[in-house]
Write a protein that holds these residues in place. Structure first.
Motif, mmCIF file in Angstrom:
data_model
loop_
_atom_site.group_PDB
_atom_site.id
_atom_site.type_symbol
_atom_site.label_atom_id
_atom_site.label_comp_id
_atom_site.label_asym_id
_atom_site.label_seq_id
_atom_site.Cartn_x
_atom_site.Cartn_y
_atom_site.Cartn_z
ATOM 1 N N ASN A 423 0.807 -1.228 0.000
ATOM 2 C CA ASN A 423 0.000 0.000 0.000
ATOM 3 C C ASN A 423 0.836 1.272 0.000
ATOM 4 O OD1 ASN A 423 -2.313 -1.590 0.137
ATOM 5 N ND2 ASN A 423 -2.262 -1.649 2.366
ATOM 6 N N SER A 424 2.095 1.185 -0.446
ATOM 7 C CA SER A 424 2.943 2.371 -0.405
ATOM 8 C C SER A 424 2.590 3.381 -1.491
ATOM 9 C CB SER A 424 4.409 1.959 -0.551
ATOM 10 O OG SER A 424 4.608 1.289 -1.794
ATOM 11 N N HIS A 425 1.949 2.923 -2.571
ATOM 12 C CA HIS A 425 1.664 3.833 -3.680
ATOM 13 C C HIS A 425 0.474 3.310 -4.488
ATOM 14 C CE1 HIS A 425 4.152 0.620 -5.327
ATOM 15 N NE2 HIS A 425 3.525 0.828 -6.463
ATOM 16 N N PHE A 426 -0.057 4.210 -5.283
ATOM 17 C CA PHE A 426 -1.128 3.855 -6.210
ATOM 18 C C PHE A 426 -0.662 4.246 -7.615
ATOM 19 C CE2 PHE A 426 -4.708 5.365 -8.804
ATOM 20 C CZ PHE A 426 -5.437 4.189 -8.901
ATOM 21 N N PHE A 450 10.307 0.682 4.679
ATOM 22 C CA PHE A 450 9.592 -0.563 4.415
ATOM 23 C C PHE A 450 9.077 -0.613 2.978
ATOM 24 C CE2 PHE A 450 8.330 -0.477 9.132
ATOM 25 C CZ PHE A 450 9.421 -1.259 9.471
ATOM 26 N N ASN A 451 8.841 0.556 2.389
ATOM 27 C CA ASN A 451 8.229 0.648 1.071
ATOM 28 C C ASN A 451 9.251 0.725 -0.062
ATOM 29 O OD1 ASN A 451 6.343 2.964 2.898
ATOM 30 N ND2 ASN A 451 5.581 0.937 2.383
ATOM 31 N N LEU A 478 7.993 11.376 4.365
ATOM 32 C CA LEU A 478 8.782 10.739 3.313
ATOM 33 C C LEU A 478 10.163 10.427 3.860
ATOM 34 C CD1 LEU A 478 8.516 9.982 0.281
ATOM 35 C CD2 LEU A 478 9.684 12.136 -0.236
ATOM 36 N N ASP A 479 10.465 9.143 3.931
ATOM 37 C CA ASP A 479 11.747 8.699 4.482
ATOM 38 C C ASP A 479 12.885 9.077 3.539
ATOM 39 O OD1 ASP A 479 13.870 7.133 5.620
ATOM 40 O OD2 ASP A 479 12.328 5.885 6.547
ATOM 41 N N ASN A 480 14.050 9.352 4.105
ATOM 42 C CA ASN A 480 15.217 9.710 3.295
ATOM 43 C C ASN A 480 15.602 8.582 2.342
ATOM 44 O OD1 ASN A 480 17.510 11.608 2.789
ATOM 45 N ND2 ASN A 480 18.690 9.818 3.436
ATOM 46 N N ASP A 481 15.335 7.324 2.726
ATOM 47 C CA ASP A 481 15.627 6.194 1.832
ATOM 48 C C ASP A 481 14.856 6.320 0.525
ATOM 49 O OD1 ASP A 481 16.549 5.405 4.426
ATOM 50 O OD2 ASP A 481 16.640 3.346 3.692
ATOM 51 N N ILE A 482 13.615 6.798 0.599
ATOM 52 C CA ILE A 482 12.788 6.955 -0.601
ATOM 53 C C ILE A 482 13.313 8.113 -1.449
ATOM 54 C CG2 ILE A 482 10.442 7.246 -1.471
ATOM 55 C CD1 ILE A 482 10.936 4.692 0.212
#
Length: 530
Positions: A423-426, A450-451, A478-482
């Motif tokens: 469910n991280s994105h559509f 996680f996403n 918004l995580d820095n990893d993303i």
């Protein structure tokens, strides 16, 4: 509080008869003096019951700690040395309460809590079946299904047919029939049957049966199949049953390790039982968890000072209290007073109660915790609920309470991660226009590391000559990893002729050269987009 005594008094009698053999059995399984289990039950009822904010929770010695106690007594060199660890464990629990650590109990999924209740119900049933037929090879309250000894729960059940005690079995069936008749028929007929509880009648019938059949070789019930309460001859012999901590070992590091272990395990078990009893409570009262830790800590300090086992809130007694109509904490307090009176005034009478009668009472309690329809309800809720539930039940039944809860929680976390991944994105794909695919990717409200896998997979699968609209309008976190994934994708996009339109609360940007620069040119562990 005394307004509810018409409900609490009958319930306290049931809890008393449930608690009595458990106090003795857990002490036996712990390798501790039998009287230590009764001390813990009395303090758990009167002291903890009085200080606790729970209206229907009942505390006492817990089977989940039996293995820890058994090992610790040997490690620390004696029971008096172990009592120092109990006192220190109570002090650590007080510290937990002051630090407001009680909130931990709310982070366990309901599927795990239901699995815990069901698993305990199954254990109660399986462990009482041998006692019901008069085969008492394993101590009441022992918590291990697999053990290095010659007997364990499974082998005991398999050996029943060769070890049936006819008198115990007959009075067990009589008691079970009384309990079912009382619950299903008589309580609906007249108020007298609501005031006089079925378990009390079953116990009285059991004592009468024992008394009348002593001279009958076939039906006589031996002392090994009866309740066994220590019988003091006088005041001095009664006081001699108390033990006191040897505080000379207080600086031994092993004592502190055991103390912290007791505090941690007892607190966790208590918090889970609080969560479970609140769910069972028909009045839906909410127990203040930090106050509960303070009450448990105080109880353990007092228990350790006079020779008692560690105390926790216990789901078996609490559920018996709820199912018997207990409404306020008065029920727990009275049950503690009954324990105290019984060991002082009527120990010989208590020693005439057949264990099979108490097993019949616990069989009913276990069935109400593990009703078959609950399994269907959990299955109907879908795999996200049924799998953690099932794993918790199996872990508790085949290993022990804490392992079962830990495994169920681990599976619950994996389920959360899977759903978070999904469910991280559509992604919305439009038809080709001007030779390019139009694709709109809308990120979720919270996007964490996680996403990473799901988003990276979608970005890498985009075909060449694509127009991508990346919508962050709903994203608050918004995580820095993303951000780093998006930064790398911006470089790859130019090579694959992919146009990027970034839409966020910070503005609209076509083909950003650097996502890190867009987000204020400062990499962060996370970024709030509010």
């Amino acid at each position: 509080m005394f307004k509810t005594i018409k409900n609490d008094l009958p319930a306290s009698i049931v809890v008393f008869f449930v608690a009595l053999p458990l106090c003795l059995g857990i002490a036996l399984a712990s390798g501790a003096p039998l009287f230590s289990g009764l001390i813990a039950g009395i303090i758990g009822g009167i002291v903890v019951g009085g200080l606790s904010g729970s209206k229907i929770g009942v505390s006492g010695p817990a089977a989940g700690l039996a293995a820890i106690v058994l090992t610790a007594i040997g490690t620390l060199g004696g029971y008096e040395n172990f009592l120092v660890a109990v006192v220190l464990g109570g002090l650590i629990q007080l510290l937990f309460g002051f630090l407001k650590a009680g909130i931990i109990g709310y982070y366990f999924p309901s599927s795990v809590i239901k699995g815990m209740l069901t698993g305990i119900g199954i254990i109660i049933i399986l462990k009482q079946i041998p006692h019901f037929f008069g085969y008492d090879a394993e101590p009441e309250g022992a918590d291990s299904f697999f053990s290095s000894s010659s007997e364990n729960t499974f082998s005991t059940i398999l050996n029943i047919t060769d070890n049936i005690t006819v008198g115990s079995m007959i009075v067990g069936f009589i008691a079970l029939a009384i309990l079912i008749l009382w619950d299903k028929v008589l309580t609906k007929k007249a108020k007298i049957f609501q005031l006089i509880q079925g378990p009390l009648v079953a116990v009285v019938v059991g004592i009468i049966f024992f008394s009348l059949t002593q001279s009958n070789d076939t039906l006589a019930i031996a002392g090994t199949h009866l309740v066994s309460v220590p019988v003091p001859e006088d005041t001095s012999s009664f006081l001699a049953q108390f033990s006191f901590p040897n505080f000379s070992v207080i600086f031994n590091p092993d004592v502190w390790i055991v103390a912290f272990t007791i505090a941690l395990v007892a607190s966790l078990e208590t918090l889970l039982c609080v969560e479970a009893t609140d769910r069972l409570d028909p009045h839906k009262n909410v127990t203040p968890t930090n106050r509960e830790l303070l009450a448990q800590g105080t109880g353990n300090i007092l228990s350790g000072l006079i020779g008692g086992l560690p105390i926790t809130q216990v789901i078996v007694r609490s559920s018996a209290n709820i199912q018997s109509g207990g409404v306020s904490k008065l029920s727990a307090i009275i049950h503690g007073i009954l324990l105290l009176i019984s060991v002082i005034l009527i120990p010989r009478l208590l020693n005439m109660i057949p264990l099979s009668v108490l097993a019949a009472i616990l069989l009913i309690v276990g069935y109400k915790l593990a009703k078959p329809k609950l399994f269907k309800q959990m299955y109907d809720l879908g795999w996200k609920q049924s799998i953690p539930f099932t794993v918790t039940v199996l872990g508790i039944v085949f290993i022990d309470l804490l392992w079962g809860i830990g495994l169920g929680l681990a599976v619950g976390i994996v389920v959360i991660l899977l759903k978070s991944y999904q469910n991280s994105h559509f992604l919305h794909i439009e038809d080709k226009s001007n030779g390019k695919h139009k694709i709109k990717m809308t990120l979720a409200e919270e996007v964490t590391f996680f996403n990473k896998g799901a988003i990276l997979k979608e970005l890498d699968s985009l075909p060449k000559d694509t127009h991508l609209e990346l919508n962050l309008l709903k994203t608050r976190y918004l995580d820095n990893d993303i951000i780093e994934i998006l930064e790398d994708f911006a470089f790859k996009a130019r090579e694959r002729n992919i146009d990027i339109k970034l839409v966020s609360k910070r503005g609209v940007v076509e083909n950003p050269t650097s996502f890190i620069q867009f987000f204020n040119e400062r990499p962060k562990s996370s970024l709030s987009l509010n």
